[in-house]
Design a protein around this motif. Structure first.
Motif, mmCIF file in Angstrom:
data_model
loop_
_atom_site.group_PDB
_atom_site.id
_atom_site.type_symbol
_atom_site.label_atom_id
_atom_site.label_comp_id
_atom_site.label_asym_id
_atom_site.label_seq_id
_atom_site.Cartn_x
_atom_site.Cartn_y
_atom_site.Cartn_z
ATOM 1 N N GLY A 34 1.650 12.139 -12.097
ATOM 2 C CA GLY A 34 1.494 11.900 -10.670
ATOM 3 C C GLY A 34 0.644 12.954 -10.001
ATOM 4 N N LEU A 35 0.117 12.624 -8.841
ATOM 5 C CA LEU A 35 -0.771 13.550 -8.145
ATOM 6 C C LEU A 35 -0.029 14.809 -7.720
ATOM 7 N N LEU A 36 1.218 14.658 -7.259
ATOM 8 C CA LEU A 36 1.985 15.843 -6.865
ATOM 9 C C LEU A 36 2.230 16.761 -8.063
ATOM 10 N N GLY A 37 2.588 16.165 -9.208
ATOM 11 C CA GLY A 37 2.820 16.970 -10.403
ATOM 12 C C GLY A 37 1.577 17.698 -10.853
ATOM 13 N N SER A 38 0.407 17.015 -10.762
ATOM 14 C CA SER A 38 -0.842 17.654 -11.174
ATOM 15 C C SER A 38 -1.214 18.818 -10.266
ATOM 16 N N LEU A 39 -0.673 18.823 -9.036
ATOM 17 C CA LEU A 39 -0.927 19.913 -8.098
ATOM 18 C C LEU A 39 0.145 20.993 -8.169
ATOM 19 N N GLY A 40 1.108 20.818 -9.097
ATOM 20 C CA GLY A 40 2.163 21.802 -9.256
ATOM 21 C C GLY A 40 3.270 21.678 -8.234
ATOM 22 N N LEU A 41 3.396 20.503 -7.595
ATOM 23 C CA LEU A 41 4.417 20.284 -6.572
ATOM 24 C C LEU A 41 5.518 19.390 -7.120
ATOM 25 N N ALA A 42 6.740 19.612 -6.669
ATOM 26 C CA ALA A 42 7.877 18.793 -7.108
ATOM 27 C C ALA A 42 7.849 17.454 -6.385
ATOM 28 N N SER A 43 8.138 16.403 -7.110
ATOM 29 C CA SER A 43 8.169 15.062 -6.521
ATOM 30 C C SER A 43 9.502 14.817 -5.828
ATOM 31 N N PRO A 44 9.494 14.371 -4.560
ATOM 32 C CA PRO A 44 10.766 14.087 -3.877
ATOM 33 C C PRO A 44 11.465 12.854 -4.428
ATOM 34 N N TRP A 45 10.696 11.924 -4.999
ATOM 35 C CA TRP A 45 11.256 10.701 -5.587
ATOM 36 C C TRP A 45 10.617 10.483 -6.959
ATOM 37 N N PRO A 46 11.089 11.174 -7.990
ATOM 38 C CA PRO A 46 10.477 11.036 -9.322
ATOM 39 C C PRO A 46 10.538 9.596 -9.820
ATOM 40 N N VAL A 47 9.389 9.093 -10.284
ATOM 41 C CA VAL A 47 9.296 7.737 -10.823
ATOM 42 C C VAL A 47 8.724 7.837 -12.236
ATOM 43 N N ALA B 297 0.835 -1.206 0.000
ATOM 44 C CA ALA B 297 0.000 0.000 0.000
ATOM 45 C C ALA B 297 0.869 1.256 0.000
ATOM 46 N N LEU B 298 1.949 1.248 0.789
ATOM 47 C CA LEU B 298 2.843 2.393 0.851
ATOM 48 C C LEU B 298 3.532 2.633 -0.492
ATOM 49 N N VAL B 299 4.014 1.546 -1.117
ATOM 50 C CA VAL B 299 4.675 1.664 -2.424
ATOM 51 C C VAL B 299 3.711 2.227 -3.462
ATOM 52 N N LEU B 300 2.483 1.707 -3.499
ATOM 53 C CA LEU B 300 1.498 2.172 -4.466
ATOM 54 C C LEU B 300 1.153 3.642 -4.241
ATOM 55 N N ALA B 301 1.081 4.052 -2.973
ATOM 56 C CA ALA B 301 0.793 5.456 -2.679
ATOM 57 C C ALA B 301 1.921 6.364 -3.171
ATOM 58 N N VAL B 302 3.173 5.932 -2.980
ATOM 59 C CA VAL B 302 4.309 6.708 -3.456
ATOM 60 C C VAL B 302 4.279 6.823 -4.974
ATOM 61 N N LEU B 303 3.960 5.715 -5.657
ATOM 62 C CA LEU B 303 3.897 5.745 -7.117
ATOM 63 C C LEU B 303 2.797 6.682 -7.604
ATOM 64 N N LEU B 304 1.651 6.660 -6.931
ATOM 65 C CA LEU B 304 0.552 7.545 -7.314
ATOM 66 C C LEU B 304 0.944 9.013 -7.144
ATOM 67 N N LEU B 305 1.683 9.312 -6.091
ATOM 68 C CA LEU B 305 2.069 10.690 -5.823
ATOM 69 C C LEU B 305 3.225 11.162 -6.693
ATOM 70 N N CYS B 306 4.189 10.268 -6.929
ATOM 71 C CA CYS B 306 5.476 10.699 -7.488
ATOM 72 C C CYS B 306 5.687 10.367 -8.957
ATOM 73 N N ALA B 307 4.736 9.715 -9.618
ATOM 74 C CA ALA B 307 4.920 9.397 -11.037
ATOM 75 C C ALA B 307 5.075 10.674 -11.847
#
Length: 241
Positions: A165-178, A151-161
């Motif tokens: 990724g969700l962070l990118g769509s919000l205009g935020l830089a990903s700490p671990w780009p995937v 679950a943790l890995v999948l959440a990171v992938l959703l945020l950092c892709a």
């Protein structure tokens, strides 16, 4: 009312639940391979039905209202082209739910979920055999930690892709780009491969580690668990109708 008539509504559930459980990954994989959200949405609806089946078959009004409204909400998101985020969150929710189910059975005074599986398929006397009860507890811990980590890995992938990724769509830089391709491959294929490999390898290890015992075939174990899943999750006697 006789005990038989009181439990009669569960009979169709025992007959159809294994088929519904097996149909979910088929629909999920079809959605991933064809990129058609209809398949993925159908998988979500099927998963919701499987999880709520014990309450639905007893005709509880609140359960039917929640089930109907949730399906209607899924349909609304699909019509308005907003179902993508819902579908991305489903694998995370599944792993969180499974980790919770396994972990909750490890609290003091409860029977570990793997031990309940053994009782359901092979009978309660099976747990009296040397080494099996401690192994069942350790294996329940293993699945709890594996599901939580997944679950943790999948959440990171959703945020950092990147991109998508969700962070990118919000205009935020990903700490671990995937890379998005790698993230999607793991979410839609790799996660299922990991769980399948863990199940197969554990089965092989158990047959070696507990080689002084006989073991059921894999398909017998899977069908026995699927048929009794609602009782097992609720901690009821697996032998009850």
């Amino acid at each position: 009312m006789s005990p038989h008539s009181a439990t009669h509504p569960r009979a169709p559930l025992k007959r159809w639940l294994p088929l519904l459980v097996c149909a979910y990954p088929v629909l999920a994989m079809a959605g991933a391979l064809t990129h058609r959200q209809g398949f993925s949405l159908a998988a979500c609806g099927l998963l919701l039905t499987v999880l709520m089946a014990p309450a639905l078959v007893t005709r509880r009004p609140l359960a039917w209202v929640v089930w109907s409204l949730t399906l209607a909400g899924m349909g609304w998101l699909w019509v308005h082209g907003m179902v993508g985020l819902l579908l991305e969150c489903v694998p995370i929710a599944i792993n969180v739910l499974l980790a919770t189910l396994f972990g909750r059975s490890l609290v003091s005074g409860s029977t570990p979920l793997i031990a309940r599986f053994i009782e359901a398929v092979e009978g309660p006397e099976r747990l009296q055999m040397p080494g099996l009860a401690p192994y069942a507890r350790r294996l329940t811990w293993f699945w709890t930690l594996l599901m939580a980590t997944q679950a943790l890995v999948l959440a990171v992938l959703l945020l950092c892709a990147e991109p998508g990724g969700l962070l990118g769509s919000l205009g935020l830089a990903s700490p671990w780009p995937v890379p998005a391709g790698l993230a999607q491959a793991y979410v839609h294929v790799g996660g299922y491969v990991l769980i399948t490999a863990a199940f197969v390898l554990e089965n092989l290890f158990r047959r070696w580690h507990l080689r002084h015992l006989s073991h059921p075939r894999v398909h017998e174990l899977a069908l026995g668990i699927a048929a009794r899943w609602p009782q097992l999750v609720r901690g009821e006697d697996p032998a009850s109708p």
